[in-house]
Design an enzyme around this catalytic site. Structure first.
Site, PDB file in Angstrom:
ATOM      1  CB  ALA A  11      -6.690  -0.177   0.999  1.00 47.14           C
ATOM      2  CB  SER A  12      -4.203  -4.319  -1.469  1.00 47.27           C
ATOM      3  OG  SER A  12      -3.444  -5.502  -1.587  1.00 47.27           O
ATOM      4  CB  THR A  13      -1.502  -5.916   3.369  1.00 41.10           C
ATOM      5  OG1 THR A  13      -2.270  -7.071   3.041  1.00 41.10           O
ATOM      6  CG2 THR A  13      -2.241  -5.118   4.428  1.00 41.10           C
ATOM      7  CB  SER A  15      -1.003  -4.265  -3.452  1.00 37.60           C
ATOM      8  OG  SER A  15      -2.122  -5.084  -3.719  1.00 37.60           O
ATOM      9  CB  SER A 171      -5.383  -5.505  -4.882  1.00 42.98           C
ATOM     10  OG  SER A 171      -4.236  -4.715  -5.151  1.00 42.98           O
TER      11      SER A 171
END
Lengths: 208, 208
Positions: A11-13, A15, A171
């Site tokens: 979900a982490s941008t 990342s 993350s």
């Protein structure tokens, strides 16, 4: 071969650019990448009491983050679209990462990040995950079956527990072989450099 | 001369390396630096409900930050000591910044950051602030008197209000002349580059 560990939540941008960049940087330094999926939600909840992304919980930070992410991706030549949802549920994709043989993981992970951030697809949808599995030459049905096994579920839980234990709070997070931790796409180059040549740093702040 | 705006709070850790670096980078690009002190406390409280530094409120982030700050300062060749207190009260120093003539501000600001992060001094102490004022060739008593005036107090309040209005949520924050905002020591190079040559970036995320 020496390696750096890449801990990530789908979900982490930030990342997304990190996942797209890490292999090239690691390879140029003669390093492997060990991919470590974990779930960020339990960390954010236990450490910060959050039940949503901090970028949603604090809108002024979210507004900046999307603009900054656009600049970062433009600088790296990476396509970027508004995600279908934010944050997305990356549970199925994280389990499928672990269900795939190690050699297929990098390609799958990059495919999922591209679905999320470059194609605007819902990465919680089995069809989307299946497409990513097939893009790396594996059978989606077989991998999804393994992803749903108790062993795979336990492995992802163990990864998340290990992340908490080692002090991860976001993350992407990178670990060098000596345990040195680096957080964020901005620190990827530093993490690789550290793995090649660790430094002696005087630590401070412990007694404040 | 074209300039970038440097918005800062004296308590902020990563603002220390940024303050020590900004003039050299700006000057190499033919830019002036406009120093804009503000108080971070009211922003963190109104935007995030915080009554302490996020690095204290979330210990796992604080532990990492001190280690990362040590690495950043080592990389830049900057001395670093555990501060006497964290976060420190930078109100007096912020007001004295505004009480000084513009030409003296850069030197004073760097002196205060050095007291905080390289000397372990209490920057809320009038003696410490006086030392920094005198280090840039000004009379401490006269500057402190001006710092306590209604006009200076109002100017600092107005800066803090403007920071909130423009979407600032942390320190350091840089603005290019076209209003483009960059947050964090890690973005200083990007802010300078943007002021020299702004880019066309497709913004995303607005409708999520």
């Amino acid at each position: 071969m020496a390696a750096i560990e890449f801990w990530f939540e789908f979900a982490s941008t930030y990342s997304y650019p990190a996942a797209m960049r890490v292999e090239k940087l690691a390879s140029a330094a003669g390093l492997d990448v060990v991919w470590k999926p974990f779930l960020l939600g339990p960390l954010l909840h236990s450490q910060q009491g959050l039940t949503d992304s901090p970028f949603n919980a604090v809108p002024v930070k979210g507004k900046y983050m999307w603009r900054d992410l656009a600049r970062v991706c433009a600088k790296e030549g990476l396509p970027l679209e508004t995600p279908a949802r934010f944050p997305q549920n990356g549970l199925l994709a994280a389990r499928c990462t672990l269900a795939l043989p190690e050699a297929a993981r990098a390609g799958f992970i990059k495919a999922i990040y591209s679905e999320n951030f470059a194609r605007g697809a819902l990465i919680s949808e089995p069809d989307v995950v299946a497409r990513a599995i097939e893009s790396v030459g594996h059978d989606a049905e077989a991998i999804m079956a393994r992803a749903g096994s108790d062993a795979t579920k336990a492995e992802l839980k163990a990864n998340t527990g290990e992340a908490i234990h080692r002090g991860v709070f976001g993350s992407p997070t990178f670990f060098a072989g000596d345990g040195e931790m680096f957080w964020g796409n901005d620190r990827l180059e530093d993490a690789v450099a550290w793995q090649v040549a660790p430094q002696e740093i005087m630590s401070i702040g412990g007694t404040i």
